[in-house]
Scaffold this active site. Sequence first.
Site, PDB file in Angstrom:
ATOM      1  N   ARG A  21      50.292  45.698  83.932  1.00 43.36           N
ATOM      2  CA  ARG A  21      49.729  47.314  83.913  1.00 43.36           C
ATOM      3  C   ARG A  21      50.996  48.396  83.561  1.00 43.36           C
ATOM      4  NH1 ARG A  21      47.786  48.144  89.635  1.00 43.36           N
ATOM      5  NH2 ARG A  21      49.835  46.857  89.999  1.00 43.36           N
ATOM      6  N   ASN A  40      44.324  45.837  88.237  1.00 39.11           N
ATOM      7  CA  ASN A  40      44.113  44.539  88.612  1.00 39.11           C
ATOM      8  C   ASN A  40      42.924  44.363  89.253  1.00 39.11           C
ATOM      9  OD1 ASN A  40      46.696  43.836  87.593  1.00 39.11           O
ATOM     10  ND2 ASN A  40      47.470  44.058  89.744  1.00 39.11           N
TER      11      ASN A  40
END
Length: 93
Positions: A21, A40
Amino acid sequence: MNEEARLVVWVRGQVQGVGFRWFTRARALEIGGLSGFALNLDDGRVQVVAEGPRADCQSLLDWLARGDTPGRVDGVTEIWDTPRGGYDTFAIR
């Protein structure tokens, strides 16, 4: 032609716990003109939502699909849509 677009991508593989990320956010900011987030999911995938010029969204998608990312990308699924707005920057959620 560089119309505004919304790109939603689900990335499969070893993409959690490897900085995926963070690197996705850094890449989006490097491309510029993109807002959205990387998140996530409980099933091990990462969801990426990007809004901005279609060419910039495509550049992010190409990077995600190429696998030049942390971890291991086994595949991506994407959906293109019209922008909804509401994002100030590109965030990690």
